[in-house]
Design an enzyme around this catalytic site. Structure first.
Site, short mmCIF file in Angstrom:
data_model
loop_
_atom_site.label_atom_id
_atom_site.label_comp_id
_atom_site.label_asym_id
_atom_site.label_seq_id
_atom_site.Cartn_x
_atom_site.Cartn_y
_atom_site.Cartn_z
N ILE A 113 0.87 -1.18 0.00
CA ILE A 113 0.00 0.00 0.00
C ILE A 113 0.90 1.23 0.00
CG2 ILE A 113 -1.80 1.28 1.20
CD1 ILE A 113 -2.64 -1.29 2.58
N LYS A 114 0.78 2.05 -1.01
CA LYS A 114 1.62 3.25 -1.09
C LYS A 114 0.95 4.35 -0.27
CE LYS A 114 4.36 5.81 -4.51
NZ LYS A 114 5.67 5.48 -3.96
#
Length: 303
Positions: free
Chosen positions: A153-154
């Site tokens: 997850i950025k």
């Protein structure tokens, strides 16, 4: 830039009006995901080539899904928003595009909280030391794992892990640092993935080693095959970095950045290696549409 604009939820607004409240969930808890995307100006064609745009948008939507952000944006919507903003800001030069989805409500844990989509686009040149290379350490900070705060997850909250490591590295006199994962294996740099070269073979950690599923990393693995370079995805010990022939970092921000020492151990001859240089040249030839046919990697915006 003069007269800089930002896009908020599909509307173009002046830079100073692009705000989010300090009481928002994004501000209070770091509930925001983003993508950094590069655009490369082709002066011959008068086009801005946005590199691997579809892949970046896909990853943004995946990050939003994992963060349970409710929205109605399609990939086509977001690419059109980016194209419109690039034109509005008259970006006829290399640039950086930051696309973020942030929880703007003041609630806490509620999937009904509104999501704000923001897009910024501004000129950006290369990182320093692209030719001479950088000096890095192995950090004492450990990379977050998928069971804690998934690195795939950025999310901006995840970047505090790398920021702590970077601040320590800078204080110790290094340009950057490399994080180990929970098992003591090489993970990545705070904002970039890592490749080693040993005996002519490219080696990089697998995506299950606590790394962001880097789009630039995937590109390098793909072009390595085209250049007849062997590439392995495997566990890497810390000491392997000290004995590598070449090392480089890769990512949207750093592009392909040579590493010339790790913990004061010289990497190879202490200069950019042949394979690293070969990959760098292919990368730039692709994004600027020079020697290689890289049109399928590019989203051209004409002026």
């Amino acid at each position: 830039m003069t007269n800089r604009y930002i896009m908020i939820n599909g509307d173009i607004v002046p830079y100073e009006n692009a705000t989010i409240h300090v009481a928002s969930v994004a501000m209070k808890y770091g509930a925001s995901v983003f993508e950094g995307i590069r655009g490369y100006w082709n002066s011959s064609n008068k086009t801005l080539n946005i590199f691997l745009l579809n892949e970046h948008i896909r990853r943004l939507l995946e990050s939003m899904k994992l963060m349970r952000m409710k929205h109605n944006y399609s990939s086509k919507d977001i690419s059109q928003f980016i194209e419109n903003l690039v034109r509005h800001n008259l970006l006829k030069e290399d640039c950086y595009i930051r696309c973020a989805a942030s929880i703007e409500g003041e609630g806490g844990i509620d999937v009904s909280d509104p999501v704000m989509l923001s897009i910024d686009a501004f000129p950006q040149s290369r990182k320093a030391k692209q030719q001479e290379g950088i000096h890095v350490s192995i950090s004492s900070w450990i990379r977050i794992s998928d069971t804690m705060m998934p690195p795939r997850i950025k999310c901006i909250a995840n970047y505090q892990n790398g920021r702590l490591a970077t601040l320590q590295a800078k204080a110790d006199g290094y340009d950057n640092t490399i994080l180990l994962n929970q098992n003591g294996k090489i993970a990545e740099a705070p904002t970039a993935c890592i490749f080693l070269v040993k005996n002519g073979i490219l080696i990089t950690p697998s995506v299950t080693q606590g790394i962001l599923e880097s789009i630039t990393r995937n590109f390098i693995i793909e072009i390595a095959e085209k250049l007849n370079l062997s590439c392995k995805q495997q566990d890497i010990d810390r000491s392997e970095c000290y004995l590598a022939d070449e090392i480089f970092l890769c990512g949207t921000g750093v592009e392909i950045l040579p590493v010339v020492s790790v913990d004061r151990f010289t990497v190879g001859k202490g200069i950019i290696g042949n394979i690293t240089n070969q990959l760098k040249l292919y990368y730039y030839d692709t994004v600027y549409e020079k020697e290689y046919n890289g049109s399928h990697y590019l989203y051209p915006v004409s002026f």
